[in-house]
Design a protein around this motif. Structure first.
Motif, PDB file in Angstrom:
ATOM      1  N   ILE A 139      38.718  43.295  54.776  1.00 48.43           N
ATOM      2  CA  ILE A 139      38.585  41.852  54.592  1.00 48.43           C
ATOM      3  C   ILE A 139      39.622  41.352  53.603  1.00 48.43           C
ATOM      4  N   SER A 174      33.471  34.217  50.417  1.00 51.08           N
ATOM      5  CA  SER A 174      34.801  34.787  50.630  1.00 51.08           C
ATOM      6  C   SER A 174      35.825  33.662  50.589  1.00 51.08           C
ATOM      7  N   GLY A 175      37.075  34.028  50.333  1.00 49.54           N
ATOM      8  CA  GLY A 175      38.101  33.007  50.400  1.00 49.54           C
ATOM      9  C   GLY A 175      39.234  33.242  49.446  1.00 49.54           C
ATOM     10  N   GLU A 176      39.975  32.164  49.205  1.00 44.94           N
ATOM     11  CA  GLU A 176      41.154  32.238  48.354  1.00 44.94           C
ATOM     12  C   GLU A 176      41.316  30.931  47.610  1.00 44.94           C
ATOM     13  N   ARG A 191      43.039  41.383  55.196  1.00 45.47           N
ATOM     14  CA  ARG A 191      43.205  40.317  56.173  1.00 45.47           C
ATOM     15  C   ARG A 191      43.444  38.985  55.484  1.00 45.47           C
ATOM     16  N   LEU A 192      42.719  38.739  54.378  1.00 46.35           N
ATOM     17  CA  LEU A 192      42.927  37.510  53.628  1.00 46.35           C
ATOM     18  C   LEU A 192      44.345  37.443  53.075  1.00 46.35           C
ATOM     19  N   GLU A 247      36.351  38.849  48.668  1.00 48.50           N
ATOM     20  CA  GLU A 247      34.925  38.550  48.614  1.00 48.50           C
ATOM     21  C   GLU A 247      34.568  38.243  47.160  1.00 48.50           C
ATOM     22  N   ASN A 288      41.691  36.182  45.651  1.00 46.62           N
ATOM     23  CA  ASN A 288      41.240  36.154  47.033  1.00 46.62           C
ATOM     24  C   ASN A 288      40.364  37.357  47.325  1.00 46.62           C
ATOM     25  N   SER A 292      46.898  36.789  55.901  1.00 45.41           N
ATOM     26  CA  SER A 292      46.797  35.479  56.548  1.00 45.41           C
ATOM     27  C   SER A 292      47.204  34.349  55.634  1.00 45.41           C
ATOM     28  N   SER A 293      47.386  34.609  54.358  1.00 44.45           N
ATOM     29  CA  SER A 293      47.705  33.528  53.421  1.00 44.45           C
ATOM     30  C   SER A 293      48.841  33.927  52.487  1.00 44.45           C
ATOM     31  N   TYR A 305      36.965  33.979  57.855  1.00 49.01           N
ATOM     32  CA  TYR A 305      37.385  35.297  57.416  1.00 49.01           C
ATOM     33  C   TYR A 305      36.485  36.389  57.978  1.00 49.01           C
ATOM     34  N   ARG A 306      35.180  36.107  58.073  1.00 52.92           N
ATOM     35  CA  ARG A 306      34.240  37.063  58.627  1.00 52.92           C
ATOM     36  C   ARG A 306      33.846  36.650  60.038  1.00 52.92           C
TER      37      ARG A 306
END
Length: 426
Positions: A4, A279-281, A7-8, A273, A271, A11-12, A39-40
């Motif tokens: 996860i 989750s996020g950034e 991937r974050l 969990e 960024n 993707s950013s 994200y999930r």
């Protein structure tokens, strides 16, 4: 969990370099498909129960997934003008996705289009399309290479980005985009350099009084680079720092109208969990944009990006997004429109085959050289019901209002839209 975070990060990679993350969807506002790209994939808004999951067709070494949506709708203000001009509209959205059947690497090709036909005001009939190819080369846990390229023909919504006031048709443009990035893992560190090329070419616009308005002064090409360093604290959360540089050059005009500029940015953030349910950034930074021509206003100041997703329960997901970016301006006196956007969204899955979505958006546009400011407020409700894995239907209703202060480069308006349609896929 580490997947996860990775991937974050991938993707950013341009978290606070907005020019590296610019994208425009095809057929925005008309599709009945709710696919927020969370994200999930096991949460409300993204989860699809096995009984309703589409199954791509295997053709030799390739998985193919064709699809088509047909949506009938109503728009209260087709031209987004001070006086509403209502019409019914039919939108057809075909798509095709091809993905190679490979155990580790990825190779895909996708194409989509949007065809709109209005019951009245046929000058607003339009076609958009996009073609994109991408690849991912997985060299193990320590190195990943990603690359993509695509071309799109797009329509610019009325009363946006400094549209031509007396245009007899919407502004259209072509976009060529190519980017590549590499991720290196070195212990708890991950280094991610990236490179991006973009070319924009605008078509001439027919005028109400006859003749055409040349839009080539908006044509630009840009080369941008970004590098980011992540540090993994726990396999769940990482901190990062980075920076970017972009050169923009006008390709069809010279003299005082050329929009040659240099943009530099530095940023830092978190960024992954952030908790068991979030989750996020979040990233904050400093950005400067300096124009070659003194007629355009330079910018030096704060930049930001955030995408936070709260998985409240198995049936509910909340999302908050914020970003600052420059948009290509349609007014000759304005080099770029500084745009701040804030979005709140909610996704609810009351049944295994029923998905509901609601969103509210606030967008501020700053046309710095002339003192114009715009505020766009919009809200949208949407529902999608899956009859079978290949067939679903749904509807939407939306409201949009734009207020303008200073010189009226774009219209002040309000509009309402609603529609219902079917989507079929493999």
């Amino acid at each position: 969990m580490k997947r996860i975070v990775a991937r974050l990060a991938l993707s950013s990679g341009a978290a606070v370099a907005p020019t590296l993350a610019l994208a425009q969807s095809i057929g925005a506002g008309t599709s009945i498909v709710i696919d927020p790209h969370l994200y999930r994939q096991d949460v409300a808004g993204a989860r699809i129960e096995p009984a309703f999951r589409p199954h791509p067709v295997l053709i030799g070494p390739v998985f193919a997934q064709p699809g088509i949506s047909v949506v009938g709708g109503y728009e209260s203000n087709v031209f987004n003008g001070p006086e509403g001009a209502a019409a019914a509209v039919v939108t057809v959205i075909p798509s095709l996705s091809l993905q190679a059947d490979m155990p580790r690497h990825a190779l895909n090709l996708s194409t989509s289009g949007t065809f709109r036909r209005f019951s009245r005001y046929r000058t607003e009939n339009s076609e958009e399309f996009a073609l994109e190819a991408g690849a991912r080369l997985d060299l193990g846990e320590r190195q990943t290479v990603k690359t993509s390229a695509g071309f799109a023909h797009l329509i610019e919504p009325r009363s946006s980005a400094g549209s031509v006031p007396d245009a007899a048709e919407p502004v259209s443009y072509g976009r060529l985009l190519a980017e590549t990035s590499i991720g290196f893992n070195i212990g708890k560190f991950r280094l991610s350099p990236g490179l991006r090329y973009q070319s924009l070419r605008y078509g001439a616009v027919a005028l109400l009084g006859g003749g055409k308005a040349d839009q080539s002064f908006r044509d630009t090409q840009s080369i941008a680079g970004d590098i980011r360093l992540d540090y993994d604290f726990s396999g769940l959360v990482s901190a990062f720092i980075g920076g970017g540089h972009e050169n923009i050059k006008s390709t069809s005009t010279r003299g005082p109208l050329r929009r040659d500029s240099r943009t530099r940015s530095v940023y830092a953030g978190l960024n992954g969990e952030l908790s068991r349910l979030v989750s996020g950034e979040v990233a904050l930074g400093y950005q400067s944009r300096d124009y070659a021509e003194p007629t355009y206003r330079d910018f030096h100041g704060l930049t930001f990006r955030a995408d936070l997703q709260w998985y409240v329960s198995p049936l509910m997901t909340l999302r908050a997004e914020a970003s600052r970016a420059f948009r290509n301006s349609g007014d000759r006196r304005v080099g770029g429109i500084l745009t701040d956007a804030f979005v709140l969204s909610a996704y609810h899955d009351p049944l295994p085959n029923l998905r509901l979505a609601a969103s509210a958006r606030l967008e501020r546009g700053d046309y710095g050289e002339v003192g114009t400011r715009t505020w766009r407020k919009s809200a949208r409700l949407q529902a999608q019901y899956r009859l079978t894995p290949v067939l679903s239907f749904g509807g939407y209703a939306g409201f949009l209002r734009q207020d303008v202060s200073g010189p009226p480069l774009v219209n002040r308006f309000a509009s309402f839209s609603a529609g219902f349609g079917l989507t079929a896929t493999s």
